[in-house]
Structures are given as C-alpha cells and as structure tokens.
Motif scaffolding. Structure first.
Motif, PDB file in Angstrom:
ATOM      1  N   PRO A  37     -18.679   4.671   5.035  1.00 26.44           N
ATOM      2  CA  PRO A  37     -18.470   3.266   4.842  1.00 26.44           C
ATOM      3  C   PRO A  37     -18.341   2.982   3.531  1.00 26.44           C
ATOM      4  CG  PRO A  37     -20.432   3.837   6.281  1.00 26.44           C
ATOM      5  CD  PRO A  37     -20.091   5.023   5.614  1.00 26.44           C
ATOM      6  N   LYS A  38     -17.491   1.923   3.168  1.00 23.07           N
ATOM      7  CA  LYS A  38     -17.282   1.465   1.827  1.00 23.07           C
ATOM      8  C   LYS A  38     -17.077   0.129   1.797  1.00 23.07           C
ATOM      9  CE  LYS A  38     -15.427   5.889  -0.215  1.00 23.07           C
ATOM     10  NZ  LYS A  38     -15.691   6.477   1.069  1.00 23.07           N
ATOM     11  N   ARG A  39     -17.468  -0.690   0.509  1.00 14.65           N
ATOM     12  CA  ARG A  39     -17.224  -1.915   0.495  1.00 14.65           C
ATOM     13  C   ARG A  39     -15.778  -2.219  -0.420  1.00 14.65           C
ATOM     14  NH1 ARG A  39     -22.337  -4.472  -2.453  1.00 14.65           N
ATOM     15  NH2 ARG A  39     -21.187  -6.313  -2.004  1.00 14.65           N
ATOM     16  N   PHE A  40     -15.325  -3.321  -0.040  1.00 13.23           N
ATOM     17  CA  PHE A  40     -13.935  -3.647  -0.682  1.00 13.23           C
ATOM     18  C   PHE A  40     -13.533  -2.971  -2.034  1.00 13.23           C
ATOM     19  CE2 PHE A  40     -10.690  -6.229  -2.500  1.00 13.23           C
ATOM     20  CZ  PHE A  40      -9.563  -6.517  -1.271  1.00 13.23           C
ATOM     21  N   ARG A  41     -14.516  -3.139  -2.876  1.00 14.14           N
ATOM     22  CA  ARG A  41     -14.224  -2.866  -4.320  1.00 14.14           C
ATOM     23  C   ARG A  41     -14.257  -1.244  -4.408  1.00 14.14           C
ATOM     24  NH1 ARG A  41     -11.169  -4.747  -6.694  1.00 14.14           N
ATOM     25  NH2 ARG A  41     -11.347  -7.051  -6.188  1.00 14.14           N
ATOM     26  N   GLN A  42     -15.027  -0.554  -3.655  1.00 16.60           N
ATOM     27  CA  GLN A  42     -14.869   0.861  -3.572  1.00 16.60           C
ATOM     28  C   GLN A  42     -13.676   1.489  -3.166  1.00 16.60           C
ATOM     29  OE1 GLN A  42     -18.720   0.933  -1.335  1.00 16.60           O
ATOM     30  NE2 GLN A  42     -19.241   2.488  -2.546  1.00 16.60           N
ATOM     31  N   ILE A  43     -12.992   0.658  -1.985  1.00 13.19           N
ATOM     32  CA  ILE A  43     -11.881   1.079  -1.499  1.00 13.19           C
ATOM     33  C   ILE A  43     -10.846   0.830  -2.350  1.00 13.19           C
ATOM     34  CG2 ILE A  43     -10.300   0.891   0.366  1.00 13.19           C
ATOM     35  CD1 ILE A  43     -12.722  -0.270   2.193  1.00 13.19           C
ATOM     36  N   ALA A  44     -11.055  -0.358  -3.003  1.00 18.37           N
ATOM     37  CA  ALA A  44      -9.724  -0.445  -4.137  1.00 18.37           C
ATOM     38  C   ALA A  44      -9.822   0.358  -5.157  1.00 18.37           C
ATOM     39  CB  ALA A  44     -10.133  -2.111  -4.862  1.00 18.37           C
ATOM     40  N   ARG A  45     -10.696   0.883  -5.879  1.00 19.02           N
ATOM     41  CA  ARG A  45     -10.774   1.781  -6.614  1.00 19.02           C
ATOM     42  C   ARG A  45     -10.482   3.391  -6.267  1.00 19.02           C
ATOM     43  NH1 ARG A  45     -15.893  -0.554  -8.097  1.00 19.02           N
ATOM     44  NH2 ARG A  45     -17.060   0.856  -6.829  1.00 19.02           N
ATOM     45  N   GLU A  46     -10.553   3.551  -5.122  1.00 18.68           N
ATOM     46  CA  GLU A  46     -10.189   4.949  -4.398  1.00 18.68           C
ATOM     47  C   GLU A  46      -8.714   5.138  -4.077  1.00 18.68           C
ATOM     48  OE1 GLU A  46     -12.681   6.931  -1.714  1.00 18.68           O
ATOM     49  OE2 GLU A  46     -14.404   6.126  -2.622  1.00 18.68           O
ATOM     50  N   VAL A  47      -8.105   3.837  -3.882  1.00 18.72           N
ATOM     51  CA  VAL A  47      -6.605   3.703  -3.502  1.00 18.72           C
ATOM     52  C   VAL A  47      -5.968   3.045  -4.836  1.00 18.72           C
ATOM     53  CG1 VAL A  47      -4.961   3.001  -1.796  1.00 18.72           C
ATOM     54  CG2 VAL A  47      -7.299   3.511  -1.037  1.00 18.72           C
ATOM     55  N   PRO A  48      -5.614   4.053  -5.530  1.00 21.78           N
ATOM     56  CA  PRO A  48      -4.740   3.602  -6.831  1.00 21.78           C
ATOM     57  C   PRO A  48      -3.444   2.835  -6.599  1.00 21.78           C
ATOM     58  CG  PRO A  48      -4.612   6.083  -6.508  1.00 21.78           C
ATOM     59  CD  PRO A  48      -5.342   5.480  -5.383  1.00 21.78           C
ATOM     60  N   GLY A  49      -3.409   1.734  -7.295  1.00 21.29           N
ATOM     61  CA  GLY A  49      -2.128   0.935  -7.124  1.00 21.29           C
ATOM     62  C   GLY A  49      -2.166  -0.090  -6.335  1.00 21.29           C
ATOM     63  N   ILE A  50      -3.137  -0.259  -5.220  1.00 20.33           N
ATOM     64  CA  ILE A  50      -2.953  -1.299  -4.355  1.00 20.33           C
ATOM     65  C   ILE A  50      -3.738  -2.657  -4.994  1.00 20.33           C
ATOM     66  CG2 ILE A  50      -5.294  -0.780  -3.249  1.00 20.33           C
ATOM     67  CD1 ILE A  50      -4.030  -1.454  -0.633  1.00 20.33           C
ATOM     68  N   THR A  51      -3.073  -3.803  -4.595  1.00 17.73           N
ATOM     69  CA  THR A  51      -3.536  -4.949  -4.830  1.00 17.73           C
ATOM     70  C   THR A  51      -4.656  -5.672  -3.967  1.00 17.73           C
ATOM     71  OG1 THR A  51      -1.845  -6.173  -3.877  1.00 17.73           O
ATOM     72  CG2 THR A  51      -1.361  -5.450  -6.034  1.00 17.73           C
ATOM     73  N   ASP A  52      -5.421  -6.228  -4.600  1.00 17.81           N
ATOM     74  CA  ASP A  52      -6.526  -7.022  -3.560  1.00 17.81           C
ATOM     75  C   ASP A  52      -5.905  -7.828  -2.195  1.00 17.81           C
ATOM     76  OD1 ASP A  52      -8.286  -6.075  -5.525  1.00 17.81           O
ATOM     77  OD2 ASP A  52      -9.163  -8.124  -6.322  1.00 17.81           O
ATOM     78  N   LYS A  53      -4.555  -8.372  -2.594  1.00 15.15           N
ATOM     79  CA  LYS A  53      -3.952  -9.192  -1.692  1.00 15.15           C
ATOM     80  C   LYS A  53      -3.615  -7.950  -0.572  1.00 15.15           C
ATOM     81  CE  LYS A  53      -0.464 -12.153  -0.603  1.00 15.15           C
ATOM     82  NZ  LYS A  53       0.787 -13.066  -1.371  1.00 15.15           N
ATOM     83  N   MET A  54      -3.112  -7.079  -0.926  1.00 14.90           N
ATOM     84  CA  MET A  54      -2.550  -6.005  -0.095  1.00 14.90           C
ATOM     85  C   MET A  54      -3.498  -5.285   0.433  1.00 14.90           C
ATOM     86  SD  MET A  54       0.051  -4.682   1.548  1.00 14.90           S
ATOM     87  CE  MET A  54       1.512  -5.170   0.620  1.00 14.90           C
ATOM     88  N   LEU A  55      -4.567  -4.888  -0.064  1.00 10.19           N
ATOM     89  CA  LEU A  55      -6.058  -4.174   0.472  1.00 10.19           C
ATOM     90  C   LEU A  55      -6.638  -5.236   1.688  1.00 10.19           C
ATOM     91  CD1 LEU A  55      -7.788  -2.004   0.903  1.00 10.19           C
ATOM     92  CD2 LEU A  55      -9.013  -2.854  -1.134  1.00 10.19           C
ATOM     93  N   SER A  56      -6.480  -6.457   1.410  1.00  6.47           N
ATOM     94  CA  SER A  56      -7.168  -7.390   2.271  1.00  6.47           C
ATOM     95  C   SER A  56      -6.055  -7.541   3.445  1.00  6.47           C
ATOM     96  CB  SER A  56      -7.259  -8.730   1.840  1.00  6.47           C
ATOM     97  OG  SER A  56      -7.778  -9.729   2.626  1.00  6.47           O
ATOM     98  N   LYS A  57      -4.823  -7.606   3.476  1.00  6.75           N
ATOM     99  CA  LYS A  57      -4.205  -7.667   4.455  1.00  6.75           C
ATOM    100  C   LYS A  57      -4.094  -6.193   5.412  1.00  6.75           C
ATOM    101  CE  LYS A  57       1.111  -7.434   5.060  1.00  6.75           C
ATOM    102  NZ  LYS A  57       1.652  -6.415   4.992  1.00  6.75           N
ATOM    103  N   GLU A  58      -4.013  -5.170   4.654  1.00  4.58           N
ATOM    104  CA  GLU A  58      -4.092  -3.754   5.323  1.00  4.58           C
ATOM    105  C   GLU A  58      -5.386  -3.542   6.177  1.00  4.58           C
ATOM    106  OE1 GLU A  58      -1.312  -2.951   5.854  1.00  4.58           O
ATOM    107  OE2 GLU A  58      -0.449  -2.071   4.187  1.00  4.58           O
ATOM    108  N   LEU A  59      -6.531  -3.996   5.514  1.00  2.00           N
ATOM    109  CA  LEU A  59      -7.587  -3.893   6.146  1.00  2.00           C
ATOM    110  C   LEU A  59      -7.674  -4.730   7.427  1.00  2.00           C
ATOM    111  CD1 LEU A  59     -10.080  -3.850   3.217  1.00  2.00           C
ATOM    112  CD2 LEU A  59      -9.861  -1.980   4.738  1.00  2.00           C
TER     113      LEU A  59
END
Length: 112
Positions: A37-59
């Motif tokens: 399990p991971k929090r939003f910020r952890q995922i954002a750090r591990e997936v290089p190049g993804i924006t917060d907006k795109m990460l939110s949409k994809e989640l």
C-alpha cells in the motif's frame, strides 16, 4: 502464442483489457503498488514524469476497474492509501512478460 485473428470473443476480451490498462501510466502505477500500500505522494515519486492531475485521474480509473482499492482513514488530516487488489495482482504475469519483452526490445532497437 498469439490467438488466431478474427475471433470476435478474442477481440472483445483484448479490447476490454486495453481499456482497463490503456495509457502509459496505469501499468506503472500497478507496478508501484505491487510492493504494498502507498499514499498518493509515494506513488507520484515512484512513477517518474506523472503529474498530480494525471495520477489522480488514473487512480480513479484503476479503482473503477477494481484493480486498486482506495482506503480513507479517520485521521486529521485524512490519510488515503491505495492498495492493489487481488484482481490487480492477477496482472503479475503480464507485467513480468512486458518487462522481459521491453528488455529484449531495448536491446534489439537501441542495442543496450
């Protein structure tokens, strides 16, 4: 081995899979969550190049396809954690095969 072309049921199942996993980010997000399990910020750090907006949409999309689960904990501020579901874990072989194919492809095309 690839299935023979032209089978409507095969086309439909491939289309369903592509819809659930479309784009450049979803498989990478699932791979990041496969470690636990991971929090939003952890995922954002591990997936290089993804924006917060795109990460939110994809989640949200991965959750709609029941590949991940979003858990909100009653803390202040609220803690939100994302976990890969058993259905999402069923993609392990697909991720492994993509990894090996990507290595071979890189070697063939780039020579490294």
């Amino acid at each position: 081995m690839l299935a023979k072309g032209g089978c409507p049921k095969t086309m439909l199942s491939i289309s369903d899979a592509l819809e659930a996993l479309e784009g450049r980010w979803r498989l990478l997000i699932l791979f990041a969550l496969s470690g636990g399990p991971k929090r939003f910020r952890q995922i954002a750090r591990e997936v290089p190049g993804i924006t917060d907006k795109m990460l939110s949409k994809e989640l949200k999309s991965l959750e709609a396809h029941k590949l991940i689960r979003r858990d909100v904990y009653d803390t202040f501020p609220p803690t939100v954690e994302y976990t890969i579901t058993p259905h999402g874990l069923s993609l392990e072989k697909v991720l492994d095969e993509l990894h090996y194919w990507g290595l071979a492809h890189r070697k063939k095309v780039i020579g490294k």
